[in-house]
Design a protein around this motif. Structure first.
Motif, PDB file in Angstrom:
ATOM      1  N   GLN A 292       0.829  -1.199   0.000  1.00 56.58           N
ATOM      2  CA  GLN A 292       0.000   0.000   0.000  1.00 56.58           C
ATOM      3  C   GLN A 292       0.865   1.250   0.000  1.00 56.58           C
ATOM      4  OE1 GLN A 292      -3.505   0.001  -0.202  1.00 56.58           O
ATOM      5  NE2 GLN A 292      -3.102   2.158  -0.654  1.00 56.58           N
ATOM      6  N   SER A 293       1.950   1.212   0.742  1.00 60.08           N
ATOM      7  CA  SER A 293       2.867   2.349   0.790  1.00 60.08           C
ATOM      8  C   SER A 293       3.471   2.618  -0.582  1.00 60.08           C
ATOM      9  CB  SER A 293       3.968   2.090   1.817  1.00 60.08           C
ATOM     10  OG  SER A 293       4.896   3.160   1.847  1.00 60.08           O
ATOM     11  N   LEU A 294       3.874   1.548  -1.275  1.00 58.26           N
ATOM     12  CA  LEU A 294       4.442   1.712  -2.611  1.00 58.26           C
ATOM     13  C   LEU A 294       3.392   2.275  -3.566  1.00 58.26           C
ATOM     14  CD1 LEU A 294       6.687   1.383  -4.659  1.00 58.26           C
ATOM     15  CD2 LEU A 294       6.086  -1.034  -4.873  1.00 58.26           C
ATOM     16  N   HIS A 295       2.168   1.775  -3.479  1.00 57.50           N
ATOM     17  CA  HIS A 295       1.080   2.296  -4.315  1.00 57.50           C
ATOM     18  C   HIS A 295       0.877   3.780  -4.063  1.00 57.50           C
ATOM     19  CE1 HIS A 295      -3.137   3.515  -4.852  1.00 57.50           C
ATOM     20  NE2 HIS A 295      -3.166   2.687  -5.884  1.00 57.50           N
ATOM     21  N   ASP A 296       0.818   4.166  -2.794  1.00 56.14           N
ATOM     22  CA  ASP A 296       0.526   5.553  -2.446  1.00 56.14           C
ATOM     23  C   ASP A 296       1.631   6.498  -2.904  1.00 56.14           C
ATOM     24  OD1 ASP A 296      -1.775   4.589  -1.314  1.00 56.14           O
ATOM     25  OD2 ASP A 296      -1.068   4.743   0.760  1.00 56.14           O
ATOM     26  N   LEU A 297       2.869   6.063  -2.824  1.00 51.44           N
ATOM     27  CA  LEU A 297       3.990   6.904  -3.270  1.00 51.44           C
ATOM     28  C   LEU A 297       3.960   7.089  -4.786  1.00 51.44           C
ATOM     29  CD1 LEU A 297       6.767   5.404  -0.983  1.00 51.44           C
ATOM     30  CD2 LEU A 297       5.994   7.792  -0.945  1.00 51.44           C
ATOM     31  N   LEU A 298       3.650   6.033  -5.524  1.00 49.89           N
ATOM     32  CA  LEU A 298       3.535   6.143  -6.981  1.00 49.89           C
ATOM     33  C   LEU A 298       2.353   7.018  -7.363  1.00 49.89           C
ATOM     34  CD1 LEU A 298       4.206   2.399  -7.909  1.00 49.89           C
ATOM     35  CD2 LEU A 298       5.723   4.324  -8.404  1.00 49.89           C
ATOM     36  N   PHE A 299       1.262   6.905  -6.608  1.00 45.67           N
ATOM     37  CA  PHE A 299       0.073   7.702  -6.859  1.00 45.67           C
ATOM     38  C   PHE A 299       0.358   9.183  -6.579  1.00 45.67           C
ATOM     39  CE2 PHE A 299      -3.906   9.623  -5.277  1.00 45.67           C
ATOM     40  CZ  PHE A 299      -4.717   9.448  -6.390  1.00 45.67           C
ATOM     41  N   ALA A 300       1.045   9.447  -5.472  1.00 43.30           N
ATOM     42  CA  ALA A 300       1.357  10.832  -5.110  1.00 43.30           C
ATOM     43  C   ALA A 300       2.260  11.486  -6.151  1.00 43.30           C
ATOM     44  CB  ALA A 300       2.024  10.869  -3.732  1.00 43.30           C
ATOM     45  N   LYS A 301       3.100  10.692  -6.781  1.00 42.96           N
ATOM     46  CA  LYS A 301       4.010  11.199  -7.811  1.00 42.96           C
ATOM     47  C   LYS A 301       3.329  11.260  -9.178  1.00 42.96           C
ATOM     48  CE  LYS A 301       8.943  10.885  -8.850  1.00 42.96           C
ATOM     49  NZ  LYS A 301      10.196  10.126  -8.654  1.00 42.96           N
ATOM     50  N   LEU A 311      -0.252   6.401 -15.490  1.00 42.69           N
ATOM     51  CA  LEU A 311      -0.728   7.668 -16.025  1.00 42.69           C
ATOM     52  C   LEU A 311       0.268   8.225 -17.041  1.00 42.69           C
ATOM     53  CD1 LEU A 311      -1.970   9.389 -12.737  1.00 42.69           C
ATOM     54  CD2 LEU A 311      -3.388   8.327 -14.523  1.00 42.69           C
ATOM     55  N   GLY A 312      -0.252   9.040 -17.956  1.00 44.34           N
ATOM     56  CA  GLY A 312       0.612   9.713 -18.916  1.00 44.34           C
ATOM     57  C   GLY A 312       1.266  10.936 -18.309  1.00 44.34           C
ATOM     58  N   ASP A 313       1.972  11.677 -19.144  1.00 45.19           N
ATOM     59  CA  ASP A 313       2.700  12.848 -18.653  1.00 45.19           C
ATOM     60  C   ASP A 313       1.786  13.919 -18.069  1.00 45.19           C
ATOM     61  OD1 ASP A 313       5.284  11.999 -19.094  1.00 45.19           O
ATOM     62  OD2 ASP A 313       5.395  12.821 -21.127  1.00 45.19           O
ATOM     63  N   ASN A 361      13.109  -1.472  -1.205  1.00 48.41           N
ATOM     64  CA  ASN A 361      14.041  -0.631  -1.955  1.00 48.41           C
ATOM     65  C   ASN A 361      13.322   0.301  -2.904  1.00 48.41           C
ATOM     66  OD1 ASN A 361      16.183  -1.836  -0.631  1.00 48.41           O
ATOM     67  ND2 ASN A 361      16.521  -3.355  -2.217  1.00 48.41           N
ATOM     68  N   SER A 362      12.168  -0.116  -3.435  1.00 47.91           N
ATOM     69  CA  SER A 362      11.382   0.795  -4.270  1.00 47.91           C
ATOM     70  C   SER A 362      10.808   1.936  -3.426  1.00 47.91           C
ATOM     71  CB  SER A 362      10.227   0.012  -4.936  1.00 47.91           C
ATOM     72  OG  SER A 362      10.728  -0.980  -5.810  1.00 47.91           O
ATOM     73  N   ILE A 363      10.350   1.608  -2.220  1.00 51.14           N
ATOM     74  CA  ILE A 363       9.816   2.625  -1.316  1.00 51.14           C
ATOM     75  C   ILE A 363      10.903   3.618  -0.931  1.00 51.14           C
ATOM     76  CG2 ILE A 363       8.932   2.979   1.030  1.00 51.14           C
ATOM     77  CD1 ILE A 363       7.390   0.308   0.667  1.00 51.14           C
ATOM     78  N   GLU A 364      12.087   3.107  -0.590  1.00 50.43           N
ATOM     79  CA  GLU A 364      13.196   3.994  -0.206  1.00 50.43           C
ATOM     80  C   GLU A 364      13.520   4.987  -1.312  1.00 50.43           C
ATOM     81  OE1 GLU A 364      16.733   2.015   0.996  1.00 50.43           O
ATOM     82  OE2 GLU A 364      15.796   1.010   2.708  1.00 50.43           O
ATOM     83  N   TYR A 365      13.550   4.487  -2.553  1.00 48.79           N
ATOM     84  CA  TYR A 365      13.863   5.394  -3.675  1.00 48.79           C
ATOM     85  C   TYR A 365      12.820   6.493  -3.773  1.00 48.79           C
ATOM     86  CZ  TYR A 365      13.204   7.222  -8.312  1.00 48.79           C
ATOM     87  OH  TYR A 365      12.956   8.080  -9.336  1.00 48.79           O
ATOM     88  N   LEU A 366      11.527   6.127  -3.726  1.00 52.73           N
ATOM     89  CA  LEU A 366      10.470   7.105  -3.916  1.00 52.73           C
ATOM     90  C   LEU A 366      10.361   8.110  -2.750  1.00 52.73           C
ATOM     91  CD1 LEU A 366       7.721   4.721  -5.343  1.00 52.73           C
ATOM     92  CD2 LEU A 366       8.915   6.533  -6.604  1.00 52.73           C
ATOM     93  N   GLN A 367      10.878   7.728  -1.598  1.00 56.09           N
ATOM     94  CA  GLN A 367      10.841   8.627  -0.439  1.00 56.09           C
ATOM     95  C   GLN A 367      11.993   9.623  -0.415  1.00 56.09           C
ATOM     96  OE1 GLN A 367      10.705   5.709   2.733  1.00 56.09           O
ATOM     97  NE2 GLN A 367       8.481   5.965   2.997  1.00 56.09           N
TER      98      GLN A 367
END
Length: 368
Positions: A292-301, A311-313, A361-367
């Motif tokens: 869920q954390s990974l989803h939310d970080l990708l969504f926020a970005k 999503l597109g640009d 590691n994906s979460i760390e990068y996005l944070q």
């Protein structure tokens, strides 16, 4: 003149009666001489070998299999509608699956394929899809092969240079290789790697719906560097599911519950308890929270929407050829890892340590 014709006609009729009488004589002719007797064969013992056939080829065995199969997604799923397409048919069409395994067809790149022409009709996979003739009837020495159409090691469609073989002590015939044929990433997109940006033109970007085999093997994730180490791939790692279990051992084990195990392919608790003596784990520790954390970080970005599609640009509409996402290498890798783990559906159980490393590691990068 008419009288002559009548006389001739009567003669023909009388001749026919004479012919019938001659050819239907009831007196039998003399019998011919008897032929030479053949050599007696060796009498076999009654019932020897038959019980081995009946063990599988009987209503008592087949009926529960048919009932279980009807409960499975293989039997009642909706994915078979995709099977008219040549690129989908190898997994979404019974005939396409058989054609793919036959090795008689190649795609434009020369790789193994279903019929490139496609199919007018798509049928759900049947018994004859996965099963064919026995390779050997010497069950005592060769083991029961269950007439699986193919249990050979599998070349991945995403990278044919990589071969997976799930043969191990729990699956000595490699029957799980049959599962790998379809439960692997498709070849539409390569695993994002390196540092070059990635142009994503489809909102369905990812490994497709069945990355189970590669996740179990510990490969085809995007290994973003981070504080959590990645376990070794295949048998070299410490993933006990990869080394000590198999698709068939976990998903086709015996169960007292008819809705689990066997041809339902739903892993049963009894099967888990053969190894997990202290109880069945509910999943990987903190899996739900981390996903869920990974989803939310990708969504926020603004890289994915609430449903997980890319999503597109513009950050509003889904990615397409007219609205592509020009993602950095690591953004694409984080998206790929989310889609891989989410589509696997095992809550990380297939390969707990590998899944944990991909998530953390994906979460760390996005944070950052």
């Amino acid at each position: 003149m008419k009288n002559l014709k009548l006389i001739g006609f009567l003669m023909i009729i009388m001749s026919s009666f004479m012919f019938i009488q001659c050819t239907s004589d009831p007196i039998a002719g003399v019998d011919g001489k008897d032929g030479i007797d053949g050599v007696d064969g060796i009498n076999g013992a009654d019932g020897i070998g038959v019980q081995e056939c009946v063990a599988c080829h009987s209503d008592a065995t087949r009926n529960p299999i048919h009932d279980a199969y009807a409960m499975s997604r293989h039997g009642n799923g909706s994915s078979w509608a995709r099977g008219t397409s040549a690129s989908c048919a190898q997994c979404h069409n019974n005939e396409g699956y058989i054609d793919y395994l036959s090795g008689n067809f190649k795609d434009g790149d020369g790789n193994q394929s279903a019929n490139p022409v496609g199919y007018a009709v798509s049928n759900a996979i049947t018994c004859k899809g996965c099963h064919t003739d026995h390779r050997s009837f010497d069950f005592a020495n060769d083991g029961q092969d269950y007439a699986i159409r193919s249990n050979d090691p599998v070349k991945l469609v995403i990278d044919p240079s990589v071969v997976i073989d799930f043969t191990n002590n729990s699956d000595k015939l490699g029957l799980s290789n049959s599962c790998t044929t379809c439960h692997q990433p498709r070849n539409s997109y390569p695993v994002p790697a390196g540092t070059d940006p990635v142009v994503i033109t489809s909102y369905r970007y990812g490994p497709h719906h069945s990355p189970q085999a590669t996740l179990l093997e510990g490969i085809m994730g995007a290994n973003i560097a981070g504080s959590t180490g990645y376990p070794g791939a295949g048998g070299s790692g410490d993933n006990t599911h990869r080394k000590g279990s198999s698709c068939t051992a976990c998903h086709m084990g015996e169960s007292a519950d008819a809705s689990e195990g066997g041809h339902t392919w739903k892993a049963s608790e009894e099967t888990c308890l053969t190894c997990h003596k202290n109880g069945v784990p509910s999943g990987v520790t903190d899996f739900d929270a981390n996903l869920q954390s990974l989803h939310d970080l990708l969504f926020a970005k603004k890289l994915i929407d609430a449903e997980g599609y890319v999503l597109g640009d513009d950050g509003i509409n889904r990615a397409s050829t007219t609205n592509p996402l020009n993602a950095s290498a690591k953004d694409a890798q984080a998206i790929w890892n989310y889609k891989t783990i989410e589509e696997d559906k095992s809550k990380g159980v297939h390969n707990p340590k590998y899944v944990k490393a991909l998530l953390k590691n994906s979460i760390e990068y996005l944070q950052q």
